[in-house]
Design an enzyme around this catalytic site. Structure first.
Site, mmCIF file in Angstrom:
data_model
loop_
_atom_site.group_PDB
_atom_site.id
_atom_site.type_symbol
_atom_site.label_atom_id
_atom_site.label_comp_id
_atom_site.label_asym_id
_atom_site.label_seq_id
_atom_site.Cartn_x
_atom_site.Cartn_y
_atom_site.Cartn_z
ATOM 1 N N CYS A 54 0.877 -1.174 0.000
ATOM 2 C CA CYS A 54 0.000 0.000 0.000
ATOM 3 C C CYS A 54 0.909 1.216 0.000
ATOM 4 O O CYS A 54 1.474 1.572 1.037
ATOM 5 C CB CYS A 54 -0.915 0.006 1.218
ATOM 6 S SG CYS A 54 -1.982 1.462 1.318
ATOM 7 N N GLU A 73 -3.748 0.833 -6.390
ATOM 8 C CA GLU A 73 -2.845 -0.233 -6.829
ATOM 9 C C GLU A 73 -2.703 -0.135 -8.339
ATOM 10 O O GLU A 73 -3.550 0.463 -9.023
ATOM 11 C CB GLU A 73 -3.359 -1.618 -6.428
ATOM 12 C CG GLU A 73 -3.301 -1.915 -4.940
ATOM 13 C CD GLU A 73 -1.879 -1.973 -4.374
ATOM 14 O OE1 GLU A 73 -0.919 -1.836 -5.165
ATOM 15 O OE2 GLU A 73 -1.747 -2.145 -3.156
#
Length: 258
Positions: A2, A111
């Site tokens: 992340c 992402e």
């Protein structure tokens, strides 16, 4: 992994959903990157042994955990993520997982999925509502001159079915019903919260292809979340790759979130 996320909800809503008595004002941020100040929730005295406040509170910390035993933070890697599967075994994260767990409020994260010679960014957000909280770890580094810097990392786990086609990892998302358990470092040790460090339910999140503007950490506005038609993106967008992790900048200090 992340490495970018967003927090674009009101401070009043963050406080209400996390059990914090009050929240100082902060503007929406749509592209938060490692090494920047981030907002976290920490427990009060009944939840955290070394708490300096009776109630839960919001705190600004540097995104990039630095353990207290580090002598020179400039020479230490930028640890903005911690693998949940091994955190309890790592000297870097063990103490924080036991005594200084925190929540990281978010409205979404990003992402990147490889699409030919480029990577397509995706905004990952809750299907219902606009809020979620990542499992975080906090540490306070203290310099020889007595200065202190609060720091944090976000725990990650394997991707669920929604995220797996895009990326193999995802942040640990703590269900609202388990906020108290995660923050309560007095009653629950690392083994007691291990079950919370699991992939989110497959139906919790949705993935939306967004424009390449999110690749630049300098782009902080809502335009980075503009959805795109994926087929058109592959045909017309420049070959921009996923952003590299933020490079360490000398002399980090805890300052304004903005």
């Amino acid at each position: 992994m992340c490495g970018r996320y967003a927090l674009a909800i009101s401070p009043e809503l963050v406080a209400a959903l996390t059990g914090v008595a009050s929240a100082a004002g902060f503007p929406p941020r749509y592209n938060i990157a490692p090494s920047q100040p981030i907002l976290i929730v920490i427990g009060g005295r009944e939840e955290r042994p070394d708490a300096d406040n009776a109630e839960r509170q919001l705190r600004l910390v540097r995104w990039g955990l630095v353990p207290s035993w580090v002598k020179d933070p400039k020479a230490f890697p930028l640890l903005f993520n911690a693998r949940s599967e091994s955190a309890a075994e790592k000297n870097t994260f063990r103490a924080a997982l036991r005594y200084r767990r925190c929540l990281v409020p978010a409205s979404g994260f990003y992402e990147w999925q490889r699409a030919g010679k480029r990577k397509q960014p995706f905004l990952i957000r809750p299907r219902q509502g606009e809020f979620m909280a990542f499992a975080g770890l906090m540490e306070t580094w203290q310099g020889a001159d007595g200065s202190e810097v609060d720091t944090a990392a976000i725990l990650t786990t394997s991707a669920n079915a929604t995220l797996a086609p895009i990326h193999e990892r995802m942040p640990v998302i703590v269900p609202p019903s388990q906020f108290g358990r995660w923050l309560d470092c007095r009653s629950f040790d690392a083994a007691d919260v291990a079950g919370l460090m699991a992939p989110a339910p497959d139906d919790l999140l949705e993935a939306v292809a967004v424009v390449d503007a999110v690749n630049s950490a300098a782009r902080m506005g809502p335009e980075v979340q503009t959805p795109v038609d994926r087929a058109m993106t592959e045909a017309t967008s420049p070959n921009q790759d996923e952003p590299e992790p933020e490079k360490r900048k000398g002399g980090p200090a805890q300052g304004s979130l903005f």
